[in-house]
Design a protein around this motif. Structure first.
Motif, PDB file in Angstrom:
ATOM      1  N   VAL A   1       0.871  -1.183   0.000  1.00 17.79           N
ATOM      2  CA  VAL A   1       0.000   0.000   0.000  1.00 17.79           C
ATOM      3  C   VAL A   1       0.905   1.228   0.000  1.00 17.79           C
ATOM      4  CG1 VAL A   1      -1.927   1.176   1.119  1.00 17.79           C
ATOM      5  CG2 VAL A   1      -1.655  -1.310   1.371  1.00 17.79           C
ATOM      6  N   GLN A   2       0.724   2.073  -0.996  1.00 17.21           N
ATOM      7  CA  GLN A   2       1.605   3.228  -1.156  1.00 17.21           C
ATOM      8  C   GLN A   2       0.774   4.505  -1.184  1.00 17.21           C
ATOM      9  OE1 GLN A   2       4.381   2.665  -4.319  1.00 17.21           O
ATOM     10  NE2 GLN A   2       5.524   4.527  -3.890  1.00 17.21           N
ATOM     11  N   TRP A   3       1.149   5.434  -0.281  1.00 19.68           N
ATOM     12  CA  TRP A   3       0.508   6.747  -0.255  1.00 19.68           C
ATOM     13  C   TRP A   3       1.483   7.765  -0.838  1.00 19.68           C
ATOM     14  CZ3 TRP A   3       0.178   3.288   3.833  1.00 19.68           C
ATOM     15  CH2 TRP A   3      -1.103   2.838   4.146  1.00 19.68           C
ATOM     16  N   THR A   4       1.013   8.541  -1.789  1.00 22.60           N
ATOM     17  CA  THR A   4       1.884   9.462  -2.513  1.00 22.60           C
ATOM     18  C   THR A   4       1.247  10.841  -2.593  1.00 22.60           C
ATOM     19  OG1 THR A   4       2.637   7.606  -3.896  1.00 22.60           O
ATOM     20  CG2 THR A   4       3.183   9.832  -4.654  1.00 22.60           C
ATOM     21  N   ASN A   5       2.052  11.852  -2.306  1.00 23.66           N
ATOM     22  CA  ASN A   5       1.600  13.222  -2.492  1.00 23.66           C
ATOM     23  C   ASN A   5       2.095  13.695  -3.861  1.00 23.66           C
ATOM     24  OD1 ASN A   5       0.385  15.673  -1.877  1.00 23.66           O
ATOM     25  ND2 ASN A   5       2.284  16.522  -1.048  1.00 23.66           N
ATOM     26  N   ASN A   6       1.200  13.716  -4.823  1.00 22.84           N
ATOM     27  CA  ASN A   6       1.532  14.124  -6.188  1.00 22.84           C
ATOM     28  C   ASN A   6       1.375  15.637  -6.287  1.00 22.84           C
ATOM     29  OD1 ASN A   6       1.483  11.233  -7.518  1.00 22.84           O
ATOM     30  ND2 ASN A   6      -0.358  11.374  -6.273  1.00 22.84           N
ATOM     31  N   LYS A   7       2.443  16.315  -6.680  1.00 21.52           N
ATOM     32  CA  LYS A   7       2.473  17.782  -6.590  1.00 21.52           C
ATOM     33  C   LYS A   7       2.893  18.394  -7.923  1.00 21.52           C
ATOM     34  CE  LYS A   7       5.810  19.514  -4.135  1.00 21.52           C
ATOM     35  NZ  LYS A   7       6.620  19.886  -2.952  1.00 21.52           N
ATOM     36  N   ASP A   8       2.202  19.444  -8.316  1.00 22.60           N
ATOM     37  CA  ASP A   8       2.563  20.223  -9.503  1.00 22.60           C
ATOM     38  C   ASP A   8       2.493  21.704  -9.164  1.00 22.60           C
ATOM     39  OD1 ASP A   8       3.209  18.625 -11.893  1.00 22.60           O
ATOM     40  OD2 ASP A   8       1.216  17.750 -11.577  1.00 22.60           O
ATOM     41  N   ASP A   9       3.491  22.449  -9.663  1.00 21.36           N
ATOM     42  CA  ASP A   9       3.543  23.898  -9.457  1.00 21.36           C
ATOM     43  C   ASP A   9       3.406  24.628 -10.787  1.00 21.36           C
ATOM     44  OD1 ASP A   9       3.958  23.469  -6.800  1.00 21.36           O
ATOM     45  OD2 ASP A   9       6.077  24.049  -6.780  1.00 21.36           O
ATOM     46  N   PHE A  10       2.830  25.813 -10.717  1.00 20.16           N
ATOM     47  CA  PHE A  10       2.797  26.725 -11.861  1.00 20.16           C
ATOM     48  C   PHE A  10       3.178  28.109 -11.356  1.00 20.16           C
ATOM     49  CE2 PHE A  10       0.521  30.071 -14.167  1.00 20.16           C
ATOM     50  CZ  PHE A  10       1.038  29.884 -15.442  1.00 20.16           C
ATOM     51  N   VAL A  11       4.206  28.702 -11.956  1.00 23.35           N
ATOM     52  CA  VAL A  11       4.657  30.049 -11.590  1.00 23.35           C
ATOM     53  C   VAL A  11       4.360  30.986 -12.755  1.00 23.35           C
ATOM     54  CG1 VAL A  11       6.615  31.496 -10.924  1.00 23.35           C
ATOM     55  CG2 VAL A  11       6.463  29.139 -10.083  1.00 23.35           C
ATOM     56  N   VAL A  12       3.683  32.068 -12.454  1.00 25.13           N
ATOM     57  CA  VAL A  12       3.348  33.047 -13.499  1.00 25.13           C
ATOM     58  C   VAL A  12       4.637  33.694 -14.001  1.00 25.13           C
ATOM     59  CG1 VAL A  12       2.119  35.185 -13.999  1.00 25.13           C
ATOM     60  CG2 VAL A  12       1.086  33.476 -12.491  1.00 25.13           C
ATOM     61  N   GLU A  13       4.781  33.750 -15.305  1.00 24.33           N
ATOM     62  CA  GLU A  13       5.969  34.363 -15.904  1.00 24.33           C
ATOM     63  C   GLU A  13       6.073  35.827 -15.497  1.00 24.33           C
ATOM     64  OE1 GLU A  13       8.404  33.191 -17.693  1.00 24.33           O
ATOM     65  OE2 GLU A  13       7.685  31.128 -17.865  1.00 24.33           O
ATOM     66  N   GLN A  14       7.255  36.238 -15.096  1.00 25.33           N
ATOM     67  CA  GLN A  14       7.488  37.646 -14.782  1.00 25.33           C
ATOM     68  C   GLN A  14       8.705  38.119 -15.594  1.00 25.33           C
ATOM     69  OE1 GLN A  14      10.470  37.929 -12.750  1.00 25.33           O
ATOM     70  NE2 GLN A  14      10.627  35.718 -12.597  1.00 25.33           N
ATOM     71  N   SER A  15       8.665  39.379 -15.985  1.00 32.17           N
ATOM     72  CA  SER A  15       9.650  39.921 -16.930  1.00 32.17           C
ATOM     73  C   SER A  15      10.816  40.609 -16.239  1.00 32.17           C
ATOM     74  CB  SER A  15       8.963  40.911 -17.883  1.00 32.17           C
ATOM     75  OG  SER A  15       8.335  41.950 -17.142  1.00 32.17           O
ATOM     76  N   SER A  16      11.122  40.212 -15.024  1.00 33.55           N
ATOM     77  CA  SER A  16      12.193  40.887 -14.282  1.00 33.55           C
ATOM     78  C   SER A  16      13.577  40.492 -14.768  1.00 33.55           C
ATOM     79  CB  SER A  16      12.073  40.551 -12.793  1.00 33.55           C
ATOM     80  OG  SER A  16      12.367  39.178 -12.582  1.00 33.55           O
ATOM     81  N   GLY A  17      13.685  39.301 -15.360  1.00 31.27           N
ATOM     82  CA  GLY A  17      14.996  38.778 -15.736  1.00 31.27           C
ATOM     83  C   GLY A  17      15.495  37.722 -14.768  1.00 31.27           C
ATOM     84  N   LEU A  18      14.817  37.524 -13.624  1.00 31.77           N
ATOM     85  CA  LEU A  18      15.183  36.479 -12.664  1.00 31.77           C
ATOM     86  C   LEU A  18      14.684  35.132 -13.169  1.00 31.77           C
ATOM     87  CD1 LEU A  18      16.323  35.770  -9.809  1.00 31.77           C
ATOM     88  CD2 LEU A  18      13.977  36.066  -8.961  1.00 31.77           C
ATOM     89  N   ARG A  19      15.558  34.138 -13.173  1.00 32.39           N
ATOM     90  CA  ARG A  19      15.180  32.811 -13.659  1.00 32.39           C
ATOM     91  C   ARG A  19      14.141  32.184 -12.735  1.00 32.39           C
ATOM     92  NH1 ARG A  19      20.710  32.865 -14.295  1.00 32.39           N
ATOM     93  NH2 ARG A  19      20.966  31.671 -12.359  1.00 32.39           N
ATOM     94  N   VAL A  20      13.145  31.529 -13.336  1.00 32.04           N
ATOM     95  CA  VAL A  20      12.038  30.950 -12.567  1.00 32.04           C
ATOM     96  C   VAL A  20      12.543  29.895 -11.585  1.00 32.04           C
ATOM     97  CG1 VAL A  20       9.945  29.547 -12.758  1.00 32.04           C
ATOM     98  CG2 VAL A  20      10.308  31.436 -14.331  1.00 32.04           C
ATOM     99  N   GLU A  21      13.582  29.134 -11.949  1.00 30.18           N
ATOM    100  CA  GLU A  21      14.061  28.072 -11.060  1.00 30.18           C
ATOM    101  C   GLU A  21      14.552  28.607  -9.721  1.00 30.18           C
ATOM    102  OE1 GLU A  21      17.198  28.463 -14.444  1.00 30.18           O
ATOM    103  OE2 GLU A  21      15.013  28.421 -14.227  1.00 30.18           O
ATOM    104  N   ASN A  22      14.958  29.877  -9.676  1.00 35.92           N
ATOM    105  CA  ASN A  22      15.361  30.456  -8.393  1.00 35.92           C
ATOM    106  C   ASN A  22      14.201  30.516  -7.405  1.00 35.92           C
ATOM    107  OD1 ASN A  22      18.246  31.306  -8.663  1.00 35.92           O
ATOM    108  ND2 ASN A  22      17.452  32.476 -10.380  1.00 35.92           N
ATOM    109  N   LEU A  23      12.998  30.654  -7.920  1.00 39.51           N
ATOM    110  CA  LEU A  23      11.836  30.797  -7.053  1.00 39.51           C
ATOM    111  C   LEU A  23      11.451  29.485  -6.373  1.00 39.51           C
ATOM    112  CD1 LEU A  23       9.644  33.132  -9.285  1.00 39.51           C
ATOM    113  CD2 LEU A  23      11.264  33.761  -7.484  1.00 39.51           C
ATOM    114  N   SER A  24      11.934  28.346  -6.897  1.00 46.02           N
ATOM    115  CA  SER A  24      11.585  27.065  -6.288  1.00 46.02           C
ATOM    116  C   SER A  24      12.228  26.892  -4.920  1.00 46.02           C
ATOM    117  CB  SER A  24      12.011  25.910  -7.207  1.00 46.02           C
ATOM    118  OG  SER A  24      13.428  25.883  -7.344  1.00 46.02           O
TER     119      SER A  24
END
Length: 360
Positions: free
Chosen positions: A241-264
């Protein structure tokens, strides 16, 4: 001269006819691999999802110049080869907020799979066919707190039987692979000749040309690795028996120049949270990209996971992540850095004083 390496006796796969035919478990195979078992249809109507509360205030205050400078100084101080001069003395010329939203959907599921298992028989309970075995989704399991991964292995009741060990044919021992069952091997000093340097008798093997096998102590056989010398195996169906928390994120694109991966790596201010058995997508959100992502991910999760697992709970959150782009002047040149997240993290790819170390 070193003695040769000894081999090992690895357990072999059991033959298919070793396992009983248990009603309700016809697709179960040894070692697993049969895939997850689809959950049964619910016997009672499932709760109807409700629209979650909508937060009215979707803004956060901009950071002050002092706070931006303090974060920058802390960043430079944490780098072993960074001078803190630009961070302390650079002149801030502008600060622009680029706050963005992160939508996160979590679907907590329970999945079940079965496989035939075996262990040495040491007088455990044998209950096969004393009663019909319960179905894989009828067996009680202790559910962990929601949204925490966990695994539980359960021996399916009324499937345990005793079989002769297939590896040793019920003998409890198998031929030693080091000596191929002979009990001795050619002497590794004289290579089996019995002599060294002409007519000198080999003192290691006393001129016999052979050594007793050290692995089996000259017996030619070793304890069976599969039954551990017990000659019999308890064979049963194991339910995973396996319990799993399946997770997905969506980050709104911003035009600052900061890479989205930094926000994770940072957190934001939680503006919205809704947890139910099944969710409705977010409605009434000021940024349409978030509402569209919510609708898409909710639909995908409910379609993807309901086929092979039981959905126990869903949760959706929206965070407002503060992002500020700071422009500053240092020695007549303009540079930028970013301050982001509740943690006041800093990203400064073009820091102008990255090597204050010198080699003497």
């Amino acid at each position: 001269m070193a003695a040769p390496a000894m081999g090992t006796n690895a357990p072999s796969a059991p033959p298919p006819n070793m396992f009983d035919n248990v009603p309700g478990y016809e697709g179960t195979i040894a070692g697993g691999g049969g895939g997850y078992l689809p959950p049964p249809m619910p016997s009672v109507p499932m709760p109807v999802p409700e629209h979650g509360p909508v937060q009215g205030n979707w803004t956060i205050p901009s950071i002050t110049e002092d706070a931006a400078r303090e974060a920058f100084v802390n960043y430079a101080s944490s780098k072993c080869c960074y001078s803190t001069g630009p961070a302390r003395d650079g002149v801030i010329t502008s600060m622009e907020p680029f706050n963005t939203y992160r939508y996160r959907l979590e679907t907590f599921t329970e999945s079940r799979s079965t496989k035939w298992n075996q262990e040495p028989y040491t007088f455990q309970t044998v209950d096969a066919f004393t009663q019909p075995a319960p179905g894989p989704w009828e067996i009680a399991a202790q559910t962990p707190p929601f949204f925490q991964d966990n695994t539980q292995n359960i021996k399916v009741p009324y499937t345990s039987s005793v079989k002769p060990c297939h590896d040793c044919l019920g003998m409890g021992r198998t031929p030693c692979k080091d000596c191929t069952g002979c009990g001795s091997k050619p002497c590794w000093v004289c290579n089996g000749s019995g002599f060294r340097h002409g007519n000198d008798r080999c003192t290691h093997c006393s001129g016999r040309g052979r050594d007793n096998c050290s692995r089996c102590n000259g017996q030619g056989s070793v304890e069976c690795n599969t039954c551990r010398g017990k000659r019999q195996l308890l064979v049963f169906i194991n339910l995973k028996v396996q319990w799993t928390n399946n997770k997905d994120d969506f980050v709104v694109e911003q035009s600052s120049g900061l890479r989205v991966e930094n926000l994770s790596k940072v957190s934001g201010r939680e503006m919205f949270k809704d947890s139910q058995y099944m969710l409705y997508p977010v409605v009434g959100f000021p940024d349409p990209a978030v509402a569209q992502a919510s609708e898409r991910l909710v639909r995908e999760h409910q379609s993807r996971f309901s086929q092979t697992a039981r959905i126990l709970q869903q949760r959706q959150t929206i965070e407002l992540i503060p992002v500020t782009r700071v422009t500053y002047s240092w020695k007549g040149k303009s540079h930028i850095y970013f301050v982001f997240g509740n943690e006041m993290s800093v990203n400064a790819d073009d820091y102008p004083a990255t090597c204050c170390c010198s080699v003497m």
